[in-house]
Design a protein around this motif. Structure first.
Motif, PDB file in Angstrom:
ATOM      1  N   GLY A 239      32.611  47.044  37.299  1.00  0.00           N
ATOM      2  CA  GLY A 239      33.021  46.076  38.311  1.00  0.00           C
ATOM      3  C   GLY A 239      34.165  45.238  37.785  1.00  0.00           C
ATOM      4  O   GLY A 239      34.412  45.198  36.577  1.00  0.00           O
ATOM      5  N   ALA A 240      34.847  44.565  38.690  1.00  0.00           N
ATOM      6  CA  ALA A 240      36.024  43.784  38.328  1.00  0.00           C
ATOM      7  C   ALA A 240      35.630  42.622  37.420  1.00  0.00           C
ATOM      8  O   ALA A 240      34.459  42.265  37.319  1.00  0.00           O
TER       9      ALA A 240
ATOM     10  N   SER B  34      32.829  39.743  38.104  1.00  0.00           N
ATOM     11  CA  SER B  34      31.844  40.222  39.078  1.00  0.00           C
ATOM     12  C   SER B  34      30.411  39.919  38.643  1.00  0.00           C
ATOM     13  O   SER B  34      29.482  40.160  39.406  1.00  0.00           O
TER      14      SER B  34
ATOM     15  N   HIS C 102      30.054  43.886  42.646  1.00  0.00           N
ATOM     16  CA  HIS C 102      31.186  43.270  43.326  1.00  0.00           C
ATOM     17  C   HIS C 102      30.743  41.879  43.754  1.00  0.00           C
ATOM     18  O   HIS C 102      29.808  41.734  44.522  1.00  0.00           O
ATOM     19  N   GLN C 103      31.402  40.869  43.221  1.00  0.00           N
ATOM     20  CA  GLN C 103      31.079  39.474  43.535  1.00  0.00           C
ATOM     21  C   GLN C 103      29.585  39.191  43.411  1.00  0.00           C
ATOM     22  O   GLN C 103      28.982  38.579  44.294  1.00  0.00           O
TER      23      GLN C 103
ATOM     24  N   VAL D  23      26.809  46.742  44.838  1.00  0.00           N
ATOM     25  CA  VAL D  23      27.235  47.311  46.110  1.00  0.00           C
ATOM     26  C   VAL D  23      26.801  48.766  46.211  1.00  0.00           C
ATOM     27  O   VAL D  23      26.453  49.267  47.275  1.00  0.00           O
TER      28      VAL D  23
ATOM     29  N   GLU E 209      34.452  48.949  48.830  1.00  0.00           N
ATOM     30  CA  GLU E 209      34.769  48.139  47.646  1.00  0.00           C
ATOM     31  C   GLU E 209      34.831  49.018  46.398  1.00  0.00           C
ATOM     32  O   GLU E 209      35.698  48.841  45.544  1.00  0.00           O
ATOM     33  N   THR E 210      33.871  49.951  46.293  1.00  0.00           N
ATOM     34  CA  THR E 210      33.853  50.848  45.141  1.00  0.00           C
ATOM     35  C   THR E 210      35.122  51.680  45.110  1.00  0.00           C
ATOM     36  O   THR E 210      35.762  51.837  44.069  1.00  0.00           O
TER      37      THR E 210
ATOM     38  N   PHE F 164      38.050  49.587  44.010  1.00  0.00           N
ATOM     39  CA  PHE F 164      37.998  49.272  42.576  1.00  0.00           C
ATOM     40  C   PHE F 164      38.401  50.478  41.737  1.00  0.00           C
ATOM     41  O   PHE F 164      39.244  50.381  40.843  1.00  0.00           O
TER      42      PHE F 164
END
Ligand SMILES: Nc1ncnc2c1ncn2[C@@H]1O[C@H](COP(=O)(O)OP(=O)(O)OP(=O)(O)O)[C@@H](O)[C@H]1O
Ligand SMILES: [Mg+2]
Lengths: 243, 278
Positions: free
Chosen positions: A36-37, A40, A212-213, A217, A233-234, A237
């Protein structure tokens, strides 16, 4: 029964939620990768798992025991769950060997003489036989990170958590640390790692979770996450990372 | 290779730096010499100079009082020698008390906080008077009425308050990740403090504590007010006897002979540490 299970875990700092409604199971011998970013919530989640941070809501089970019970003494639990940090965090005033021996001596009341053969074997196994008496500032980043792994392993934990343990390393040194992880996996160690090494996650993970955040997810086997991600989202990313 | 070989193996840059160093040295020594000359030539022109020279810089008095004053200074060194380690230990106890987390030990925390506030807030000389005169005044039997004991205690109590704060700043300067790493291994809170935090913290504040040692070395002279005939009091005795202030200058010279090298040493330690950390 799962080795480690998180049920609807929530964690925030000063009212700002960082992890929300996280549910995750880790089976014995599995390697689970959190991707994840930045920001996250990967590190936060790992720190919650070995009780370095108390969780706000939900529960964490270790072999069926609720370890998130606030009344519980965290020390005996932490001994069963090892963690290795991105920034090594070796104790700078102790040699590599002393770093490794401190906790077994103080916590398990072992003496140096009986520990030494075990410690020596661990240093041998990870290619550091001649570095035992060195101090952290005399070791390369990769060597320091391997000492940090040995330090956690010396407590004979049932589960190991790794928080981006290769991101502070030069590219040539990443390989030697990832080799250590492969070795541990082949010996059946249960592991959870936060990582930016997508290639490694795809090759070695049994399960990949995309955060994610502060929310998981999407999760599944690596082929599914990397080759056929469902959530937008995936996909976004992975696209950004692969580029 | 273009730059080397010129001027005996020095590069152009090194030659330039050598010239610059020489020029700086010449300017610095000329200006210093000018100032010294001005002082030496002008001060004696002052109307009261002869009198001042006689009562403060009297060579004869200097030579006559020096050996006794040096011997009296041994007493200062002795008091210093037993106070310093006791301060180091007591201050550590106070610093740890201020950091205890357990609610059962909360009274210790309050005590340590009040302690440091009080002893940092009262002038040393007052503490020396209060304890040095007050406690023996209780009519204790020998040797417990000795001003050495109570005077030293006053210094120990006061200095420990400052040194405890220095230790505490050292403890707080250790990054939280060291604590997290130690806790994650399952070490108890006391072990984390003892084996991980304190050894690093104490090392880090060595230069700051060196400065406290130098200050202590000078403040030992305060004990002269409650009895012990150490160097300052001995100088006072000579002053009355010879009606001359030179003995005080002798005492100052003796103090400087110890404190100036010690100060230089502390500064060097500090500089080395700053370099190591940057
Ligand atoms: N002790 C703390 N106090 C306040 N906020 C924190 C704290 N620790 C983490 N956070 C916040 O929680 C969020 C998640 O942080 P976390 O370190 O878990 O992210 P991460 O996924 O590990 O990111 P990275 O990949 O950069 O390591 C961030 O917004 C961070 O600012
Ligand atoms: Mg992180």
């Amino acid at each position: 029964m799962a080795r480690l299970e998180l049920r609807n875990v929530a964690k925030g700092f000063g009212g700002v939620p960082v992890c929300r409604d996280i549910s995750l199971t880790v089976e014995s011998g599995d390697m689970v990768c959190l991707i994840g970013a930045s920001g996250s919530g990967k590190s936060t989640l790992l720190r919650c798992m070995n009780l370095l941070e108390p969780i706000d809501d939900g529960a964490i089970y270790l072999d069926g025991q609720d370890i998130s019970e606030p009344e519980l003494d965290p020390q005996p639990i932490r001994r069963r769950i090892g963690i290795v940090f991105q920034s090594f965090n070796l104790f700078p005033h102790m040699s590599a060997a002393e770093n490794v021996m401190l906790a077994p001596r103080r916590v398990h009341h072992r003496d140096r003489a009986s520990l030494l053969p075990e410690i020596q074997a661990l240093f041998d196994r990870f290619g550091l036989a001649d570095r035992m008496q060195h101090y952290p500032d005399q070791l390369s980043g990769g060597q320091q990170q391997r000492v940090a792994i040995i330090r956690a392993l010396a407590m004979q934990p049932e589960i190991m958590l790794f928080d981006e343990i290769t991101s502070a390393l030069d590219p040539q040194l990443v390989g030697e640390v990832l080799d250590v992880l492969r070795q541990l996996k082949s010996q059946g160690m249960t592991m959870v790692l936060a990582t930016h090494e997508m290639g490694f996650a795809r090759e070695a993970a049994d399960k990949v979770c995309f955060l994610h955040q502060g929310v998981i997810v999407e999760e599944g086997p690596p082929e599914q996450i990397f080759d056929a991600p469902e959530a937008p989202e995936t996909r976004a990313f992975l696209q950004a990372v692969v580029k | 290779m273009a730059n080397s070989g010129v001027g005996g193996g020095l590069t152009r840059r090194q030659l330039f730096e050598r010239r610059a160093r020489r020029r700086a040295l010449i300017i610095a020594s000329t200006s210093s010499l000018a100032v010294v000359l001005a002082i030496v030539l002008l001060v004696p022109l002052a109307p009261g100079w002869e009198a001042v020279k006689n009562s403060f810089f009297n060579g004869e008095v200097f030579l006559r009082t020096f050996p006794t004053l040096l011997r009296a200074f041994l007493l200062d060194m002795l008091i210093f020698a037993w106070c310093a380690p006791l301060i180091a230990i007591w201050a550590l106890v106070i610093a740890i008390c201020r950091d205890v987390q357990s609610p059962a030990l909360y009274p210790l925390r309050i005590f340590a906080t009040i302690y440091t506030d009080v002893f940092r807030g009262v002038p040393v000389i007052l503490v020396v008077y209060l304890i040095g005169f007050g406690v023996p005044g209780l009519g204790l039997p020998r040797p417990w009425n000795s001003p050495y004991i109570w005077g030293s205690l006053a210094l120990i109590l006061t200095y420990s308050a400052y040194v405890a704060e220095i230790y505490r700043s050292g403890i707080e300067s250790i990054h939280a990740s060291q604590r997290a790493a130690a806790h994650s291994l399952g070490l108890s809170g006391a072990d984390v403090m003892r084996f991980v935090i304190l050894p690093q913290a104490v090392r880090r504040v060595v230069p700051a504590n060196m400065n406290m040692l130098i200050a202590l070395q000078k403040d030992v002279a305060l004990l002269s007010f409650i009895g012990p005939v150490e160097i300052f009091r001995q100088a006072g005795v000579y002053k009355s006897l010879l009606a001359n202030f030179t003995p005080y200058v002798v005492a100052a010279v003796i103090f400087l002979a110890i404190t100036v090298p010690a100060t230089r040493f502390a500064d060097a330690l500090l500089a080395r540490q700053n370099r190591a950390r940057s």
